[in-house]
Design a protein around this motif. Structure first.
Motif, PDB file in Angstrom:
ATOM      1  N   GLU A 284       0.832  -1.209   0.000  1.00 21.97           N
ATOM      2  CA  GLU A 284       0.000   0.000   0.000  1.00 21.97           C
ATOM      3  C   GLU A 284       0.865   1.256   0.000  1.00 21.97           C
ATOM      4  O   GLU A 284       0.537   2.249  -0.663  1.00 21.97           O
ATOM      5  CB  GLU A 284      -0.937  -0.027   1.204  1.00 21.97           C
ATOM      6  N   THR A 285       1.976   1.216   0.728  1.00 23.72           N
ATOM      7  CA  THR A 285       2.899   2.352   0.725  1.00 23.72           C
ATOM      8  C   THR A 285       3.497   2.559  -0.663  1.00 23.72           C
ATOM      9  O   THR A 285       3.574   3.688  -1.163  1.00 23.72           O
ATOM     10  CB  THR A 285       4.025   2.126   1.748  1.00 23.72           C
TER      11      THR A 285
ATOM     12  N   ARG B 155       4.106   5.526  -5.577  1.00 17.38           N
ATOM     13  CA  ARG B 155       4.148   5.488  -7.041  1.00 17.38           C
ATOM     14  C   ARG B 155       3.258   6.574  -7.629  1.00 17.38           C
ATOM     15  O   ARG B 155       3.635   7.234  -8.608  1.00 17.38           O
ATOM     16  CB  ARG B 155       3.702   4.118  -7.552  1.00 17.38           C
ATOM     17  N   ASP B 156       2.099   6.779  -7.029  1.00 13.51           N
ATOM     18  CA  ASP B 156       1.196   7.823  -7.515  1.00 13.51           C
ATOM     19  C   ASP B 156       1.833   9.202  -7.422  1.00 13.51           C
ATOM     20  O   ASP B 156       1.526  10.093  -8.213  1.00 13.51           O
ATOM     21  CB  ASP B 156      -0.114   7.797  -6.720  1.00 13.51           C
ATOM     22  N   GLY B 157       2.729   9.377  -6.443  1.00  9.63           N
ATOM     23  CA  GLY B 157       3.426  10.647  -6.288  1.00  9.63           C
ATOM     24  C   GLY B 157       4.786  10.671  -6.953  1.00  9.63           C
ATOM     25  O   GLY B 157       5.549  11.622  -6.763  1.00  9.63           O
ATOM     26  N   SER B 158       5.108   9.623  -7.716  1.00  7.52           N
ATOM     27  CA  SER B 158       6.393   9.513  -8.429  1.00  7.52           C
ATOM     28  C   SER B 158       7.597   9.588  -7.490  1.00  7.52           C
ATOM     29  O   SER B 158       8.665  10.071  -7.871  1.00  7.52           O
ATOM     30  CB  SER B 158       6.505  10.603  -9.510  1.00  7.52           C
TER      31      SER B 158
ATOM     32  N   VAL C 141       9.464   4.243  -3.268  1.00  5.35           N
ATOM     33  CA  VAL C 141       8.945   2.963  -3.760  1.00  5.35           C
ATOM     34  C   VAL C 141       9.988   1.866  -3.556  1.00  5.35           C
ATOM     35  O   VAL C 141       9.666   0.748  -3.141  1.00  5.35           O
ATOM     36  CB  VAL C 141       8.553   3.066  -5.247  1.00  5.35           C
ATOM     37  N   GLY C 142      11.253   2.200  -3.831  1.00  5.47           N
ATOM     38  CA  GLY C 142      12.320   1.225  -3.634  1.00  5.47           C
ATOM     39  C   GLY C 142      12.440   0.792  -2.187  1.00  5.47           C
ATOM     40  O   GLY C 142      12.636  -0.394  -1.895  1.00  5.47           O
TER      41      GLY C 142
ATOM     42  N   GLU D 288      12.788   4.923 -11.506  1.00  5.29           N
ATOM     43  CA  GLU D 288      11.461   4.581 -12.036  1.00  5.29           C
ATOM     44  C   GLU D 288      11.537   3.330 -12.906  1.00  5.29           C
ATOM     45  O   GLU D 288      10.726   2.410 -12.764  1.00  5.29           O
ATOM     46  CB  GLU D 288      10.892   5.742 -12.844  1.00  5.29           C
ATOM     47  N   PHE D 289      12.512   3.289 -13.795  1.00  5.74           N
ATOM     48  CA  PHE D 289      12.682   2.115 -14.654  1.00  5.74           C
ATOM     49  C   PHE D 289      12.920   0.867 -13.817  1.00  5.74           C
ATOM     50  O   PHE D 289      12.417  -0.219 -14.128  1.00  5.74           O
ATOM     51  CB  PHE D 289      13.858   2.338 -15.609  1.00  5.74           C
TER      52      PHE D 289
END
Length: 232
Positions: A121-122, A127-130, A135-136, A177-178
């Motif tokens: 969920e985090t 991800r929605d906020g880039s 994310v990592g 991101e990639f």
């Protein structure tokens, strides 16, 4: 005889020495991406910021050197390590052996599933906020929770440096991101299978994930390592 349910979380290592606790803090800073591969670790500034003596910090450095997370360069100082391609291959071998087995044999009501859910969920929110670095970090938390399904403090302690070293390899790739975007949805799939009690399928999906991730990391890492850079 009924097998008792696992504990709600890994028990803290209350018998850790001060250098071991410092090493754990620095290891976490590596795993979160705060300390980057090749970054110099100045003893005086770091010991002052952490409120310890330089001798104590050096003992912590020895722990991290054993883990392969830092390197001593004669007459230059201490630096965060830059993993080799051989190290990356070994990391993924260890991950497949530990993570897939932990998932395949998971206790149905293990509380680590909640930590897997929280990490997913985090990651979706970040991800929605880039926020790809975030994310990592969430991805690391997800895979640490997978290992916690084995309910072994020894495995937890052994796996933390593995993930920290992997984060160093990720730090060499630059395009976060990639690197991380494709695996958010893969983690969702693994989580859904796990929560549905389909552990063999979840373990197979995780194995496919790790094989794919290793290929991507090695390909990009090899290109990155081959790029000319300043002499050191």
């Amino acid at each position: 005889m009924t097998t008792p349910p696992p504990t709600s979380a890994p028990a803290p290592a209350v018998d850790q020495t001060l250098p071991e606790r410092l090493a754990a803090q620095l290891r976490q800073r590596i795993a979160s991406g705060e300390l980057l591969p090749g970054q110099r670790l100045p003893e005086q500034a770091l010991s002052e910021s952490m409120g310890v003596s330089r001798n104590t910090l050096r003992e912590a450095f020895r722990v991290l050197t054993r883990d392969g997370l830092i390197k001593h360069a004669p007459n230059r100082g201490v630096f965060v390590a830059i993993p080799s391609i051989a190290s990356i291959i070994d990391i993924y071998r260890v991950r497949r052996l530990i993570e897939c087995q932990a998932l395949a044999q998971a206790y149905p009501r293990h509380p680590a599933k909640k930590r897997m859910r929280a990490a997913v969920e985090t990651a979706l929110r970040l991800r929605d906020g880039s926020d790809w670095s975030g994310v990592g970090t969430a991805n690391m938390q997800f895979h640490m929770a997978v290992v916690e399904l084995a309910d072994s403090e020894r495995l937890n302690g052994m796996f933390a440096p593995v993930l920290a070293e992997l984060r160093l390899a990720f730090g060499m790739l630059q395009d976060a991101e990639f690197l991380h975007a494709p695996y958010v949805d893969m983690n969702v799939k693994i989580l859904d299978l796990t929560e549905a009690g389909r552990y063999a399928e979840a373990a197979a999906a995780l194995n496919d994930y790790l094989v794919h991730s290793e290929r991507i990391v090695l390909a990009v890492y090899a290109r990155r390592a081959a790029e000319p850079g300043p002499a050191t």
